[in-house]
Design a protein around this motif. Sequence first.
Motif, short mmCIF file in Angstrom:
data_model
loop_
_atom_site.label_atom_id
_atom_site.label_comp_id
_atom_site.label_asym_id
_atom_site.label_seq_id
_atom_site.Cartn_x
_atom_site.Cartn_y
_atom_site.Cartn_z
N PRO A 15 82.68 68.87 17.76
CA PRO A 15 81.23 68.82 18.06
C PRO A 15 80.49 70.10 17.68
O PRO A 15 79.37 70.03 17.16
CB PRO A 15 81.19 68.57 19.57
CG PRO A 15 82.47 67.90 19.87
CD PRO A 15 83.48 68.51 18.96
N ASN A 55 72.73 64.72 14.95
CA ASN A 55 73.92 65.27 15.60
C ASN A 55 73.63 66.61 16.23
O ASN A 55 74.17 66.93 17.28
CB ASN A 55 75.05 65.41 14.57
CG ASN A 55 75.73 64.07 14.30
OD1 ASN A 55 76.60 63.65 15.04
ND2 ASN A 55 75.30 63.39 13.24
N ILE A 98 74.16 67.65 20.17
CA ILE A 98 74.88 68.81 20.66
C ILE A 98 74.05 69.56 21.69
O ILE A 98 74.54 70.00 22.72
CB ILE A 98 75.25 69.73 19.48
CG1 ILE A 98 76.28 69.02 18.59
CG2 ILE A 98 75.85 71.04 19.96
CD1 ILE A 98 76.57 69.77 17.32
#
Length: 306
Positions: A218, A299, A303
């Motif tokens: 991640p 993404n 996060i």
Amino acid sequence: MIRSAAVAWHRRKRTRELLLVACFLLPSLAIFFLYRLLPLGWNVLLSFQYWSPLKPATWAGLDHYEEMLLYDDVFWQALGNTAIFIAASPIAIAAALGIALLVNSDLKGAAVYRTIVFLSYPLMTVAVGIIWRWIYDERGGILNYALRSAGIVEQPVPFLQSFDWALPSVILAEIWQVLGFYMIILLTGLQSIPQHLYEVAAIDGVPRRARFWRITLPMLRPSLFLCIVVGILNSFTSFDLVYIMTNGGPGHATELLITYIYKSGFGQTKFDYAAALTVVQFALLLVLTYLANRAAGGNAGAIERD
């Protein structure tokens, strides 16, 4: 009166600042217009014309695009090979991630290994193509020599002359060249991950594999998506490597859009058709880059929320 004078002074100052900024930007904007926007506009216009250096231009409309999409089998093969090049990028990124994890550990001599892996990237693409063409050579290539010495094959494998092996062989050379660049990008991302996250996870008893999936990957998403965008760009611009190693052959087994554009324009002097091919490639590149940027932005937001 004083207020009016102050307002006028601020306006003059603002005007001078804008003129100064314009003076600094004008050379760059002029170069961008002359060498980017103007050729792009001319290329788009040319794609809708029948044009030859020896004949006056006539309007063609969508004829070139119709020929490309309906009748040109080489275009579809080149497009498919380009897509395979793009699909091979995750293989290079995964290998680079493994190497980055290795050299980021307490491995003895990690700095030396990192330097050795990165050395492939600064090499000129022409030099890389010559090196790998020698490695794959059917008669004196080191790869065939190793395979025959190990008893894996009895006859030399024509890597660059085979319809089945040519494209994978070129892709392997491409992966080898960009591996060092991907490794540096991912290594930088690994070193920017706060170590206290791993320490807290270790205290909580989280297994090493789970730490990789829940922390490392991640946190590496921005670096991974940067590598993906670079991989897409390389797939559309890998002209030098393919031209040196196979020139798009055998047949059209390793033909890419960029090599087909070159052959159409400078080999067959079909500059109008090559312009249409360029427009299609540019549109595909914009779409893929946009999708990659959207995915990277989504993404990144995920996060931050986590």
